[in-house]
Design a protein around this motif. Structure first.
Motif, mmCIF file in Angstrom:
data_model
loop_
_atom_site.group_PDB
_atom_site.id
_atom_site.type_symbol
_atom_site.label_atom_id
_atom_site.label_comp_id
_atom_site.label_asym_id
_atom_site.label_seq_id
_atom_site.Cartn_x
_atom_site.Cartn_y
_atom_site.Cartn_z
ATOM 1 N N LEU A 39 0.834 -1.210 0.000
ATOM 2 C CA LEU A 39 0.000 0.000 0.000
ATOM 3 C C LEU A 39 0.865 1.255 0.000
ATOM 4 C CD1 LEU A 39 -2.978 0.914 0.096
ATOM 5 C CD2 LEU A 39 -2.782 0.982 2.592
ATOM 6 N N GLU A 40 1.965 1.198 0.713
ATOM 7 C CA GLU A 40 2.912 2.326 0.728
ATOM 8 C C GLU A 40 3.427 2.590 -0.686
ATOM 9 O OE1 GLU A 40 4.893 5.341 2.757
ATOM 10 O OE2 GLU A 40 4.019 3.706 3.953
ATOM 11 N N GLU A 41 3.753 1.523 -1.414
ATOM 12 C CA GLU A 41 4.201 1.683 -2.804
ATOM 13 C C GLU A 41 3.100 2.289 -3.681
ATOM 14 O OE1 GLU A 41 5.812 -1.977 -4.370
ATOM 15 O OE2 GLU A 41 7.825 -1.413 -3.667
ATOM 16 N N CYS A 42 1.857 1.885 -3.426
ATOM 17 C CA CYS A 42 0.720 2.457 -4.174
ATOM 18 C C CYS A 42 0.647 3.962 -3.936
ATOM 19 C CB CYS A 42 -0.586 1.796 -3.751
ATOM 20 S SG CYS A 42 -0.793 0.110 -4.335
ATOM 21 N N GLY A 43 0.859 4.353 -2.676
ATOM 22 C CA GLY A 43 0.828 5.782 -2.343
ATOM 23 C C GLY A 43 1.922 6.536 -3.072
ATOM 24 N N LYS A 44 3.129 5.969 -3.096
ATOM 25 C CA LYS A 44 4.258 6.612 -3.791
ATOM 26 C C LYS A 44 4.006 6.693 -5.295
ATOM 27 C CE LYS A 44 7.694 5.214 -0.360
ATOM 28 N NZ LYS A 44 8.850 4.305 -0.073
ATOM 29 N N LYS A 45 3.284 5.715 -5.827
ATOM 30 C CA LYS A 45 2.965 5.686 -7.255
ATOM 31 C C LYS A 45 1.876 6.698 -7.615
ATOM 32 C CE LYS A 45 2.609 4.017 -11.480
ATOM 33 N NZ LYS A 45 3.561 4.381 -12.537
ATOM 34 N N GLY A 46 1.175 7.203 -6.604
ATOM 35 C CA GLY A 46 0.109 8.176 -6.863
ATOM 36 C C GLY A 46 -1.244 7.539 -7.106
ATOM 37 N N ILE A 47 -1.398 6.272 -6.724
ATOM 38 C CA ILE A 47 -2.682 5.581 -6.881
ATOM 39 C C ILE A 47 -3.615 6.037 -5.768
ATOM 40 C CG2 ILE A 47 -3.813 3.315 -6.935
ATOM 41 C CD1 ILE A 47 -1.097 2.154 -7.854
ATOM 42 N N ARG A 48 -4.819 6.439 -6.125
ATOM 43 C CA ARG A 48 -5.744 7.004 -5.148
ATOM 44 C C ARG A 48 -6.944 6.113 -4.827
ATOM 45 N NH1 ARG A 48 -1.942 8.957 -4.025
ATOM 46 N NH2 ARG A 48 -1.180 11.088 -4.246
ATOM 47 N N ALA A 49 -7.011 4.940 -5.451
ATOM 48 C CA ALA A 49 -8.104 4.000 -5.162
ATOM 49 C C ALA A 49 -7.545 2.586 -5.073
ATOM 50 C CB ALA A 49 -9.174 4.072 -6.254
ATOM 51 N N VAL A 50 -7.822 1.909 -3.959
ATOM 52 C CA VAL A 50 -7.269 0.567 -3.727
ATOM 53 C C VAL A 50 -8.346 -0.344 -3.160
ATOM 54 C CG1 VAL A 50 -5.653 -0.768 -2.314
ATOM 55 C CG2 VAL A 50 -4.898 1.372 -3.365
ATOM 56 N N ILE A 51 -8.384 -1.576 -3.669
ATOM 57 C CA ILE A 51 -9.233 -2.631 -3.105
ATOM 58 C C ILE A 51 -8.310 -3.672 -2.480
ATOM 59 C CG2 ILE A 51 -10.875 -4.480 -3.604
ATOM 60 C CD1 ILE A 51 -11.791 -2.813 -6.041
ATOM 61 N N ILE A 52 -8.517 -3.955 -1.188
ATOM 62 C CA ILE A 52 -7.700 -4.966 -0.507
ATOM 63 C C ILE A 52 -8.568 -6.207 -0.305
ATOM 64 C CG2 ILE A 52 -6.295 -5.523 1.501
ATOM 65 C CD1 ILE A 52 -5.848 -2.513 1.911
ATOM 66 N N ILE A 53 -8.343 -7.208 -1.164
ATOM 67 C CA ILE A 53 -9.104 -8.455 -1.087
ATOM 68 C C ILE A 53 -8.656 -9.295 0.115
ATOM 69 C CG2 ILE A 53 -9.709 -10.577 -2.334
ATOM 70 C CD1 ILE A 53 -10.662 -8.120 -3.822
ATOM 71 N N THR A 54 -7.399 -9.207 0.457
ATOM 72 C CA THR A 54 -6.772 -10.034 1.488
ATOM 73 C C THR A 54 -7.511 -9.980 2.826
ATOM 74 O OG1 THR A 54 -4.676 -9.452 0.444
ATOM 75 C CG2 THR A 54 -4.570 -10.523 2.600
ATOM 76 N N ALA A 55 -7.624 -11.148 3.478
ATOM 77 C CA ALA A 55 -8.149 -11.236 4.846
ATOM 78 C C ALA A 55 -6.983 -11.338 5.816
ATOM 79 C CB ALA A 55 -9.066 -12.445 4.969
ATOM 80 N N GLY A 56 -7.299 -11.423 7.119
ATOM 81 C CA GLY A 56 -6.249 -11.563 8.123
ATOM 82 C C GLY A 56 -5.955 -10.262 8.841
ATOM 83 N N PHE A 57 -7.003 -9.471 9.093
ATOM 84 C CA PHE A 57 -6.828 -8.186 9.781
ATOM 85 C C PHE A 57 -7.592 -8.209 11.103
ATOM 86 C CE2 PHE A 57 -5.596 -7.499 5.448
ATOM 87 C CZ PHE A 57 -4.497 -6.661 5.548
ATOM 88 N N LYS A 58 -8.344 -7.186 11.422
ATOM 89 C CA LYS A 58 -8.896 -7.114 12.776
ATOM 90 C C LYS A 58 -9.857 -8.261 13.100
ATOM 91 C CE LYS A 58 -12.814 -3.980 11.939
ATOM 92 N NZ LYS A 58 -13.378 -2.657 12.246
ATOM 93 N N GLU A 59 -10.362 -8.950 12.062
ATOM 94 C CA GLU A 59 -11.282 -10.059 12.309
ATOM 95 C C GLU A 59 -10.585 -11.255 12.972
ATOM 96 O OE1 GLU A 59 -9.561 -11.116 8.298
ATOM 97 O OE2 GLU A 59 -10.142 -9.269 9.345
ATOM 98 N N ILE A 60 -9.202 -11.272 12.960
ATOM 99 C CA ILE A 60 -8.492 -12.410 13.562
ATOM 100 C C ILE A 60 -7.935 -12.085 14.950
ATOM 101 C CG2 ILE A 60 -7.868 -13.320 11.296
ATOM 102 C CD1 ILE A 60 -4.953 -12.391 11.938
ATOM 103 N N GLY A 61 -8.070 -10.816 15.381
ATOM 104 C CA GLY A 61 -7.594 -10.469 16.705
ATOM 105 C C GLY A 61 -6.585 -9.329 16.723
#
Length: 509
Positions: free
Chosen positions: A75-97
């Motif tokens: 995501l940091e690389e996306c920011g540096k690239k100037g991308i302003r819209a991102v979809i994160i399909i990946t799971a494994g965030f606050k739903e796991i603890g």
């Protein structure tokens, strides 16, 4: 978007990343794809890049399918690239603890740092059937048929299930948005967009919890003045609320508050996916009734009784037809039929008899809606009956709801109704529920009036201090004394109380 990067694109057909990219390609998207995989030269026939920073073109949207631990770096690389819209399909965030919650907080910070709008994480992304877009990031379902309905869901699996059922019922979609843990884009953003979207006429919501309640109410109220909003809010029981927390990490909240919120905002609430489809099927094509007076047509007494009970249960009334209508019906209905509402036309009722009764009941000033049901009969041309039902369901100022009560025996008449884009049901209860939904929405719409805002004197800072500092018990609720203080800060009169830390204190008080 015109140019989309797929970060984490895989060559393994068994992987989520591979299936996501494959769905995107098969959706008919006319823009350009840029897969990113440091270990591949090509993915699914497209040139692959080691990093999003190596792509020379400007990217409109990035879809991230990498393991959760490296999502912040990507995501940091996306920011540096100037991308302003991102979809994160990946799971494994606050739903796991706790560990996942830390990761999610990182991506939230990166999003704010680079002004990136984020859908997800832990989601399927978006489907847009618009002719000038046609994009599907859902790895689990094919592109749906184009239609007037848009759907927002915290659960990707619910999206897949609903789309599959909707496909069988001929319901088409404009846009579908799977928001998952909604680290940024949420149902409020979606409603704000769909409210003015000319390709969206009905909005469906699957919600596990709402964080910005006041903003949700405001935008929902504005939206329901223009188009119907149907919501399925889950986590209504304590057990369900705990399941919500483990699914997307959301806080389900107290259901009575949601019930009042939806009603005041003009939202039509349903309690199952089945009921959602029952009601949306009618709302797509039928006009709203002026009242709750229903006429029931059937060719079997038992189904008429079931429909009658369901009518009363759902706050509808059986219409009392005008005497002139009654006399008119008798001209072509045999004397052994029953014309008392429900109108039992008997088992030998053919297309001519059905049409005569439908036409005259729809003309009656005392009838607001008509339900026309048929139990399968071998000696009757049911396909012709379906054509007559479709004729009046498509060209009338009052709703007419067809129902062929069966399964295999009614496939052909149902297919005719589906082809004609009119609602169809196979149980009496569903047909009544459809009319109930039309009537309920018409009443909700009438009730949405500009109300004078009532201002309460609130000591917000004191309440905030308690919320920030108060010790929470194991159940996650505030201690009783803190709860009472907050109520008082918000102007609620509480009973006189004092707090005792132990038994001795009780005696002192």
């Amino acid at each position: 978007p015109k140019k989309v990067a797929i970060i984490g694109a895989s060559r393994d057909p068994k992987s989520l990343a591979y299936q996501t990219f494959k769905s995107m390609i098969e959706s008919g998207f006319e823009g350009a794809f840029f897969p990113v995989n440091p270990n591949a030269d090509y993915v699914l026939g497209y040139k692959s890049y080691k990093s999003v920073l190596e792509i020379e073109d400007n990217i409109d949207l990035a879809v991230i399918t990498t393991p959760s631990r490296i999502v912040p770096f990507v995501l940091e690389e996306c920011g540096k690239k100037g991308i302003r819209a991102v979809i994160i399909i990946t799971a494994g965030f606050k739903e796991i603890g706790e560990e996942g919650e830390i990761l999610e907080e990182k991506i939230k910070e990166i999003g704010k740092k680079y002004n990136i709008r984020i859908v997800g994480p832990n989601c399927l992304g978006v489907i847009n059937t618009s002719q000038n877009v046609r994009l599907n990031t859902f790895f689990a379902t094919p592109m749906p048929q184009r239609g007037k309905v848009s759907f927002v869901s915290q659960s990707g699996a619910i999206c897949v299930s609903l789309l599959d059922h909707a496909r069988e019922k001929g319901i088409g979609f404009s846009k579908i948005l799977s928001i998952g843990n909604k680290v940024d884009v949420d149902e409020i953003d979606a409603l704000s967009y769909f409210k003015d979207d000319p390709e969206t006429e009905i909005i469906l919501l699957y919600i596990e919890g709402i964080l910005r309640g006041e903003e949700f109410f405001k935008i929902a109220r504005e939206t329901t003045k223009k188009k119907p909003v149907i919501v399925l809010k889950v986590g209504r029981t304590p057990e369900g609320a705990r399941a919500v927390s483990s699914h997307t990490g959301a806080i389900a909240g107290i259901d009575e508050i949601y019930e009042a919120l939806f009603k005041k905002a003009g939202i039509l609430r349903v309690y199952s996916l089945e009921e959602m489809l029952v009601k949306v099927l009618a709302l797509i094509s039928q006009p709203l009734p002026k009242g709750n007076r229903v006429a029931i047509i059937t060719n079997a007494g038992g189904t008429g009784i079931i429909a009658t009970d369901e009518c009363i249960k759902r706050g509808l009334r059986l219409a009392k037809i005008d005497r002139k209508t009654y006399e008119k019906l008798k001209e072509k209905v045999p004397p052994y039929a029953s014309l008392g509402n429900p109108f039992d036309l008997i088992g030998d009722a053919d297309a001519e008899r059905y049409e005569w009764v439908m036409k005259n009941l729809l003309k009656d000033k005392n009838v607001d809606a008509v339900i026309s049901m048929m139990v399968p009969q071998k000696m009757i041309d049911m396909e012709e009956v379906a054509k007559r039902m479709a004729k009046y369901a498509k060209n009338n100022k009052k709703p007419l709801i067809p129902a062929f009560l069966g399964e295999k025996s009614v496939l052909k008449p149902v297919e005719i109704l589906k082809r004609e884009n009119v609602p169809f049901y196979t149980f009496p209860e569903d047909a009544i529920n459809a009319v109930s939904g039309l009537y309920e929405y018409s009443e909700l719409k009438k009730g949405i009036k500009e109300e004078k805002e009532i201002i309460f004197k609130v000591e917000k800072e004191k309440a905030k201090e308690i919320l920030d500092n108060s010790f929470k018990n194991e159940d996650g609720f505030l201690l009783p004394q803190d709860s009472l203080k907050i109520l008082e800060f918000y102007g609620f009169k509480a009973v006189e109380w004092e707090y005792a830390e132990n038994e001795k204190d009780v005696y002192k008080i």
